[in-house]
Design a protein around this motif. Structure first.
Motif, PDB file in Angstrom:
ATOM      1  N   ARG A  64       0.829  -1.207   0.000  1.00  0.00           N
ATOM      2  CA  ARG A  64       0.000   0.000   0.000  1.00  0.00           C
ATOM      3  C   ARG A  64       0.864   1.259   0.000  1.00  0.00           C
ATOM      4  O   ARG A  64       0.520   2.272  -0.623  1.00  0.00           O
ATOM      5  CB  ARG A  64      -0.936  -0.006   1.204  1.00  0.00           C
ATOM      6  N   ALA A  65       2.005   1.206   0.694  1.00  0.00           N
ATOM      7  CA  ALA A  65       2.921   2.350   0.691  1.00  0.00           C
ATOM      8  C   ALA A  65       3.435   2.627  -0.711  1.00  0.00           C
ATOM      9  O   ALA A  65       3.519   3.788  -1.139  1.00  0.00           O
ATOM     10  CB  ALA A  65       4.091   2.084   1.637  1.00  0.00           C
ATOM     11  N   GLN A  66       3.757   1.572  -1.445  1.00  0.00           N
ATOM     12  CA  GLN A  66       4.233   1.753  -2.818  1.00  0.00           C
ATOM     13  C   GLN A  66       3.148   2.355  -3.704  1.00  0.00           C
ATOM     14  O   GLN A  66       3.417   3.231  -4.538  1.00  0.00           O
ATOM     15  CB  GLN A  66       4.691   0.411  -3.397  1.00  0.00           C
ATOM     16  N   ALA A  67       1.903   1.909  -3.493  1.00  0.00           N
ATOM     17  CA  ALA A  67       0.786   2.459  -4.272  1.00  0.00           C
ATOM     18  C   ALA A  67       0.592   3.940  -3.960  1.00  0.00           C
ATOM     19  O   ALA A  67       0.365   4.754  -4.874  1.00  0.00           O
ATOM     20  CB  ALA A  67      -0.496   1.681  -3.967  1.00  0.00           C
ATOM     21  N   GLU A  69       2.916   5.994  -2.954  1.00  0.00           N
ATOM     22  CA  GLU A  69       4.046   6.717  -3.536  1.00  0.00           C
ATOM     23  C   GLU A  69       3.838   6.925  -5.031  1.00  0.00           C
ATOM     24  O   GLU A  69       4.107   8.017  -5.560  1.00  0.00           O
ATOM     25  CB  GLU A  69       5.342   5.940  -3.296  1.00  0.00           C
ATOM     26  N   ASP A  70       3.358   5.880  -5.717  1.00  0.00           N
ATOM     27  CA  ASP A  70       3.101   6.000  -7.160  1.00  0.00           C
ATOM     28  C   ASP A  70       2.056   7.064  -7.458  1.00  0.00           C
ATOM     29  O   ASP A  70       2.110   7.731  -8.504  1.00  0.00           O
ATOM     30  CB  ASP A  70       2.647   4.649  -7.729  1.00  0.00           C
ATOM     31  N   ASN A  71       1.093   7.237  -6.538  1.00  0.00           N
ATOM     32  CA  ASN A  71       0.019   8.220  -6.724  1.00  0.00           C
ATOM     33  C   ASN A  71       0.347   9.571  -6.108  1.00  0.00           C
ATOM     34  O   ASN A  71      -0.509  10.448  -6.031  1.00  0.00           O
ATOM     35  CB  ASN A  71      -1.280   7.687  -6.117  1.00  0.00           C
ATOM     36  N   GLN A  72       1.604   9.733  -5.642  1.00  0.00           N
ATOM     37  CA  GLN A  72       2.052  10.982  -5.008  1.00  0.00           C
ATOM     38  C   GLN A  72       1.211  11.349  -3.787  1.00  0.00           C
ATOM     39  O   GLN A  72       0.993  12.528  -3.487  1.00  0.00           O
ATOM     40  CB  GLN A  72       2.026  12.132  -6.018  1.00  0.00           C
ATOM     41  N   GLU A  73       0.741  10.338  -3.071  1.00  0.00           N
ATOM     42  CA  GLU A  73       0.017  10.560  -1.816  1.00  0.00           C
ATOM     43  C   GLU A  73       1.046  10.484  -0.689  1.00  0.00           C
ATOM     44  O   GLU A  73       1.216   9.456  -0.032  1.00  0.00           O
ATOM     45  CB  GLU A  73      -1.090   9.516  -1.663  1.00  0.00           C
ATOM     46  N   CYS A  74       1.726  11.593  -0.482  1.00  0.00           N
ATOM     47  CA  CYS A  74       2.944  11.599   0.334  1.00  0.00           C
ATOM     48  C   CYS A  74       2.691  11.233   1.791  1.00  0.00           C
ATOM     49  O   CYS A  74       3.371  10.366   2.355  1.00  0.00           O
ATOM     50  CB  CYS A  74       3.609  12.971   0.244  1.00  0.00           C
ATOM     51  N   GLN A  79       2.893   7.349   6.346  1.00  0.00           N
ATOM     52  CA  GLN A  79       2.159   6.663   7.410  1.00  0.00           C
ATOM     53  C   GLN A  79       2.379   5.154   7.327  1.00  0.00           C
ATOM     54  O   GLN A  79       2.673   4.487   8.332  1.00  0.00           O
ATOM     55  CB  GLN A  79       0.655   6.964   7.279  1.00  0.00           C
ATOM     56  N   ASP A  80       2.241   4.607   6.122  1.00  0.00           N
ATOM     57  CA  ASP A  80       2.390   3.161   5.957  1.00  0.00           C
ATOM     58  C   ASP A  80       3.840   2.724   6.114  1.00  0.00           C
ATOM     59  O   ASP A  80       4.115   1.628   6.621  1.00  0.00           O
ATOM     60  CB  ASP A  80       1.850   2.734   4.589  1.00  0.00           C
ATOM     61  N   LEU A  81       4.788   3.549   5.700  1.00  0.00           N
ATOM     62  CA  LEU A  81       6.199   3.190   5.867  1.00  0.00           C
ATOM     63  C   LEU A  81       6.596   3.191   7.336  1.00  0.00           C
ATOM     64  O   LEU A  81       7.447   2.400   7.758  1.00  0.00           O
ATOM     65  CB  LEU A  81       7.082   4.162   5.077  1.00  0.00           C
ATOM     66  N   VAL A  82       6.015   4.087   8.144  1.00  0.00           N
ATOM     67  CA  VAL A  82       6.247   4.064   9.588  1.00  0.00           C
ATOM     68  C   VAL A  82       5.779   2.734  10.159  1.00  0.00           C
ATOM     69  O   VAL A  82       6.470   2.107  10.988  1.00  0.00           O
ATOM     70  CB  VAL A  82       5.523   5.245  10.272  1.00  0.00           C
ATOM     71  N   ARG A  83       4.619   2.266   9.719  1.00  0.00           N
ATOM     72  CA  ARG A  83       4.101   0.970  10.185  1.00  0.00           C
ATOM     73  C   ARG A  83       4.972  -0.187   9.695  1.00  0.00           C
ATOM     74  O   ARG A  83       5.164  -1.176  10.389  1.00  0.00           O
ATOM     75  CB  ARG A  83       2.666   0.793   9.709  1.00  0.00           C
ATOM     76  N   CYS A  84       5.526  -0.030   8.489  1.00  0.00           N
ATOM     77  CA  CYS A  84       6.415  -1.060   7.966  1.00  0.00           C
ATOM     78  C   CYS A  84       7.674  -1.200   8.829  1.00  0.00           C
ATOM     79  O   CYS A  84       8.161  -2.315   9.049  1.00  0.00           O
ATOM     80  CB  CYS A  84       6.806  -0.748   6.523  1.00  0.00           C
TER      81      CYS A  84
END
Length: 485
Positions: A64-67, A69-74, A79-84
């Motif tokens: 979901r973090a990659q998705a 990033e691809d959509n420029q939803e910074c 948020q998702d990378l913190v959880r990762c």
């Protein structure tokens, strides 16, 4: 009107509000809504999501973090990378390579998506510390490749973030270490040539900017030459515009305007052949116009005029006439016109820009005040004192509101307004306004007398004049008596 993180948490059920805001330090995360982990967000029911294994949750948030990033939803991506990071620590433990990779990925997101240098430095430093004690590294080629790739990302991110925070020594050291790691990588695994060149370009560009800010122009130009050669080797000459612009800026700082014009002319020719009406073309034309207008040779003025016009057209087509970039270029053009004796054209453009500036920056903004000041100054030099006084007074009102009466800009404008007020035409106009205001006030009083108000008001005025004459006569007789004695 007008117009940068909890630290990786161990708990995945932590409320978003507890994650903090962007102003709390390097461990704050972007704000988010309270339903980040709701079924509508995760794609699972609440029960199913709570029952998922940590490995499954890690895979879910990673994708979901990659998705995002691809959509420029910074913010959502971070948020998702913190959880990762938290899930990776839970799944693999504190001393694993995967945790270092999670930290450097988060650091890159902070740097590239948000431009937050301190946060990026914090997480890249954690990744580097983990790599130094990583217990899962073996002599296998695959693991060695992953280790070096992660280490390269750490140095690149640390270098860029340090440059962003003006820590130039740390930035230089990081980019040089990245260069060393990049040379070591091919010894362990085959590397994609395009990725190799892209990384070399990132390093040379970073070092160029560091050396430029350190006032080491020769080393900066050497890195630019290296970048040009790399781009020519991979047949991407259209991307050399930014390099030539960097070289022009370095030469301009050294006072070599002819060389700066030469580099910018090359960038301009490349830009016009690939994207004449895009933003980069507008920026290059604008830079070229500024350098030509600063050159001592008179024959450069005609060229500067043409490049200003060209840049304004390109800005208008690429970002629109209300964009700050267009309005800034327009102001630069007006200053050029003023210096070359074209006051009327300058004032005409500035007057037309007031509506756009009020819409873009607001009625009470520095841009509107500066425009009014420029117009008022031209009106004053042309002898239009009444109009200049009116314009400068409007400017003074904005500056008083923005800076206060003791600011040097406000004081300078106040001095100009006071000087204009002493001009005969302006003084007469101000006196008429005072009399008109006084007469209007008296007529309001007359209206309050009632139906026979006008007649009573006239009688009152006669009475006032009679008493004034009597007082004057009495004073004269008193003086005569005193003189006689």
């Amino acid at each position: 009107m007008a117009k940068t993180r909890p630290s990786s948490s161990e708990s995945l059920t932590e409320s978003p509000e507890s994650m903090g805001s962007t102003d709390r330090g390097v461990d704050a995360s972007p704000p988010c809504g309270s339903n980040v982990l709701s079924p509508s967000k995760t794609g699972y029911s609440k029960r199913d999501f709570m029952m998922m294994l940590p490995e499954e949750k890690l895979k879910h948030f990673d994708g979901r973090a990659q998705a995002h990033e691809d959509n420029q939803e910074c913010d959502a991506c971070i948020q998702d990378l913190v959880r990762c990071v938290a899930l990776t620590r839970l799944v693999y433990g504190d001393g694993h390579l995967k945790l270092a990779q999670a930290h450097v990925r988060l650091a890159k997101a902070y740097f590239q998506l948000k431009g937050w240098g301190l946060q990026a430095q914090e997480h890249s430093a954690q990744a580097r510390e983990l790599l130094s004690v990583c217990s899962s590294i073996s002599s296998g080629r695959g693991e060695k490749h992953e280790f070096l790739t992660c280490l390269l990302s750490v140095h690149l991110t640390q270098g860029g973030a340090s440059l962003l925070t003006a820590n130039l020594e740390e930035a230089e050291s990081s980019f040089l270490e990245a260069e060393h790691v990049l040379k070591e990588l091919p010894q362990h695994v085959a590397i994609n040539q395009e990725e190799m060149i892209k990384t070399e370009l990132e390093i040379s560009t970073g070092l160029c900017r560091i050396y430029k800010r350190q006032s080491r122009p020769d080393k900066a130009l050497s890195q630019c030459e290296r970048s040009l050669q790399l781009l020519k080797d991979c047949d991407k000459s259209e991307k050399t515009c930014s390099v030539y612009r960097d070289m022009a800026a370095i030469e301009q700082d050294r006072g070599h305007l002819d060389r700066a014009i030469e580099h910018l002319s090359k960038a301009h020719a490349i830009s016009m052949s690939h994207s004449p009406e895009e933003l980069e073309g507008a920026q290059i034309s604008h830079s070229l116009a500024l350098i030509l207008s600063a050159a001592a040779e008179p024959h450069h003025n005609d060229s500067a005029d043409q490049y200003f016009e060209q840049s304004l057209r390109a800005y208008k087509n690429s970002v629109g006439p209300q964009d700050p970039a267009f309005l800034t270029a327009q102001d630069d053009f007006c200053r050029f016109l003023l210096l070359n004796g074209q006051q009327e054209r300058c004032v005409e453009i500035q007057r037309a820009s007031l509506i756009l500036k009020r819409s873009t920056f607001g009625d009470l903004s520095a841009e509107v005040a500066d425009t009014l000041q420029l117009i008022g100054s031209v009106e004053m030099t042309e002898g239009r004192m009444i109009q200049a006084h009116r314009t400068m007074t409007k400017c003074l009102e904005i500056q008083n509101w923005m800076y206060g009466p003791q600011h040097k800009k406000t004081k300078a404008t106040q001095k100009a307004v006071d000087m204009l007020a002493r001009a005969p035409a302006v003084a007469e106009r101000l006196q008429r306004q005072v009399c008109s205001t006084s007469g209007h006030s008296q007529r309001i009083q007359c209206h309050n007398f009632g139906a026979n108000g006008e007649e009573q008001w006239i009688q009152r005025q006669r009475c006032v004049r009679f008493l004034s004459c009597k007082s004057l006569l009495h004073g004269r007789r008193t003086r005569e008596t005193l003189l006689g004695h």
